[in-house]
Write an enzyme that holds these catalytic residues in place. Sequence first.
Site, PDB file in Angstrom:
ATOM      1  CB  SER A   1      18.957 -59.414 115.195  1.00 19.46           C
ATOM      2  OG  SER A   1      19.966 -60.177 115.536  1.00 19.46           O
TER       3      SER A   1
ATOM      4  CE1 TYR B   1      16.289 -64.368 116.143  1.00 20.20           C
ATOM      5  CE2 TYR B   1      18.306 -63.539 115.274  1.00 20.20           C
ATOM      6  CZ  TYR B   1      17.331 -63.510 116.402  1.00 20.20           C
ATOM      7  OH  TYR B   1      17.344 -62.493 117.141  1.00 20.20           O
TER       8      TYR B   1
HETATM    9  N1  LIG Z   1      19.284 -61.588 123.185  1.00 21.51           N
HETATM   10  C1  LIG Z   1      20.090 -60.973 122.066  1.00 21.51           C
HETATM   11  O1  LIG Z   1      21.517 -61.284 122.011  1.00 21.51           O
HETATM   12  C2  LIG Z   1      19.147 -60.503 120.917  1.00 21.51           C
HETATM   13  C3  LIG Z   1      20.021 -60.112 119.835  1.00 21.51           C
HETATM   14  C4  LIG Z   1      19.253 -59.390 118.765  1.00 21.51           C
HETATM   15  C5  LIG Z   1      18.037 -59.502 118.672  1.00 21.51           C
HETATM   16  N2  LIG Z   1      17.173 -60.214 119.807  1.00 21.51           N
HETATM   17  C6  LIG Z   1      15.710 -60.023 119.905  1.00 21.51           C
HETATM   18  O2  LIG Z   1      15.279 -59.714 121.248  1.00 21.51           O
HETATM   19  C7  LIG Z   1      13.916 -60.144 121.192  1.00 21.51           C
HETATM   20  C8  LIG Z   1      13.625 -60.322 122.814  1.00 21.51           C
HETATM   21  O3  LIG Z   1      14.726 -61.548 122.893  1.00 21.51           O
HETATM   22  P1  LIG Z   1      15.451 -61.776 124.150  1.00 21.51           P
HETATM   23  O4  LIG Z   1      16.920 -62.026 124.062  1.00 21.51           O
HETATM   24  O5  LIG Z   1      14.845 -60.877 125.320  1.00 21.51           O
HETATM   25  O6  LIG Z   1      15.024 -63.540 124.603  1.00 21.51           O
HETATM   26  P2  LIG Z   1      13.978 -64.297 125.766  1.00 21.51           P
HETATM   27  O7  LIG Z   1      13.914 -65.465 125.370  1.00 21.51           O
HETATM   28  O8  LIG Z   1      14.674 -63.665 126.922  1.00 21.51           O
HETATM   29  O9  LIG Z   1      12.698 -63.472 125.556  1.00 21.51           O
HETATM   30  C9  LIG Z   1      11.805 -63.735 124.338  1.00 21.51           C
HETATM   31  C10 LIG Z   1      10.491 -63.394 124.709  1.00 21.51           C
HETATM   32  O10 LIG Z   1       9.491 -63.626 123.639  1.00 21.51           O
HETATM   33  C11 LIG Z   1       8.589 -64.672 123.900  1.00 21.51           C
HETATM   34  N3  LIG Z   1       7.889 -65.152 122.936  1.00 21.51           N
HETATM   35  C12 LIG Z   1       8.448 -66.163 122.005  1.00 21.51           C
HETATM   36  N4  LIG Z   1       7.739 -66.655 121.285  1.00 21.51           N
HETATM   37  C13 LIG Z   1       6.407 -66.121 121.310  1.00 21.51           C
HETATM   38  C14 LIG Z   1       5.244 -66.113 121.038  1.00 21.51           C
HETATM   39  N5  LIG Z   1       4.873 -67.070 119.940  1.00 21.51           N
HETATM   40  N6  LIG Z   1       4.211 -65.280 121.536  1.00 21.51           N
HETATM   41  C15 LIG Z   1       4.486 -64.613 122.336  1.00 21.51           C
HETATM   42  N7  LIG Z   1       5.571 -64.345 123.185  1.00 21.51           N
HETATM   43  C16 LIG Z   1       6.568 -65.309 122.686  1.00 21.51           C
HETATM   44  C17 LIG Z   1       9.036 -65.441 125.250  1.00 21.51           C
HETATM   45  O11 LIG Z   1       8.174 -66.120 125.868  1.00 21.51           O
HETATM   46  C18 LIG Z   1       9.742 -64.349 126.067  1.00 21.51           C
HETATM   47  O12 LIG Z   1       9.129 -63.665 126.846  1.00 21.51           O
HETATM   48  C19 LIG Z   1      13.780 -61.162 119.900  1.00 21.51           C
HETATM   49  O13 LIG Z   1      13.152 -60.685 119.146  1.00 21.51           O
HETATM   50  C20 LIG Z   1      15.112 -61.510 119.736  1.00 21.51           C
HETATM   51  O14 LIG Z   1      15.248 -62.009 118.497  1.00 21.51           O
HETATM   52  C21 LIG Z   1      18.039 -60.498 120.926  1.00 21.51           C
END
Ligand SMILES: NC(=O)c1ccc[n+]([C@@H]2O[C@H](COP(=O)([O-])OP(=O)(O)OC[C@H]3O[C@@H](n4cnc5c(N)ncnc54)[C@H](O)[C@@H]3O)[C@@H](O)[C@H]2O)c1
Length: 270
Positions: free
Chosen positions: A144, A157
């Site tokens: 991130s 985080y």
């Molecule tokens: N969306 C953003 O702005 C952003 C920015 C930087 C990093 N990220 C990272 O991207 C990744 C995906 O996030 P997203 O934005 O798609 O969010 P999201 O909430 O849409 O998806 C997250 C996914 O992770 C799964 N998950 C969470 N805990 C879990 C566990 N213990 N076991 C199995 N699956 C689990 C959830 O069920 C979901 O399918 C994350 O690691 C997040 O930190 C997102």
Amino acid sequence: MSCRLQDKVAIITGATSGIGEATARIFAAHGAQLVIAGRSKERGEALVESLTEQYGARFMFHAVDVGREAEMAGMVDACLTKFGRLDCLFNNAGAGERSSVESVTEEEFDRVMRLLVGSVTFGMKHAARVMKSSGGGSIINNASIAAHRINQGGYLYSGAKAAVSHLTRLAGVELGPHNIRVNAISPGAIATPIFWGGSSRAETLSDDENAGKMAKLQGNLAKATPTPRSGLPEDIAYTALFLASDEGSYINCQDIIVDGGRTAMFNERS
Ligand SMILES: NC(=O)c1ccc[n+]([C@@H]2O[C@H](COP(=O)([O-])OP(=O)(O)OC[C@H]3O[C@@H](n4cnc5c(N)ncnc54)[C@H](O)[C@@H]3O)[C@@H](O)[C@H]2O)c1
């Protein structure tokens, strides 16, 4: 369209929502055989069904809690049993949190570190064991911009994502001689349900409620970067596609920021 992942087998964690789901759709369109790994059996099986209808039978769902080493090992073994190899692991699953220096609790520490750092640590461990014996592979960790800048996520985080970024470099150096590349992607603000409580909260809302939240979020994010639109899950998915494909075969130990210029804006201010 050229199939950039023809004959490749990939596992994507957190593939039932947001960035993971977009990556699954794009990897599938590029010919990959896929393990859709995640917590929601219903959403995972629905995604497998929809991809199978579109592209044929080369997808499976595997239920996993990524914070548990035994479950990550089981996920890799299930992939081997079904497809016979593993070429790419996208350690994507995660969730946001809002701790601070003085409010942080031991319970939060254990939960957040296990989810964000444990998943990557043990995902890499078990992918490496399999990739080593088949001549190599590509591991991609979702970090991130919170790993690189202040105020882009909660305290734990951000620290956890900084650990992901550095573990990526350490693992890439250790595994490089086995032809295993390890890279991270650091997304900026990408419009996904993570902004309104993650996929488990989104599941409790109606389609209309989720669509309303998404439209409002995209409008707000479009104002927050030099590039005049919101970050989309596909922006990260296409970066993952490049890293998973042979086109990325000389890229190792990198953390690629995909943020529409958001972090550069902070550089200007400081
Ligand atoms: N969306 C953003 O702005 C952003 C920015 C930087 C990093 N990220 C990272 O991207 C990744 C995906 O996030 P997203 O934005 O798609 O969010 P999201 O909430 O849409 O998806 C997250 C996914 O992770 C799964 N998950 C969470 N805990 C879990 C566990 N213990 N076991 C199995 N699956 C689990 C959830 O069920 C979901 O399918 C994350 O690691 C997040 O930190 C997102």
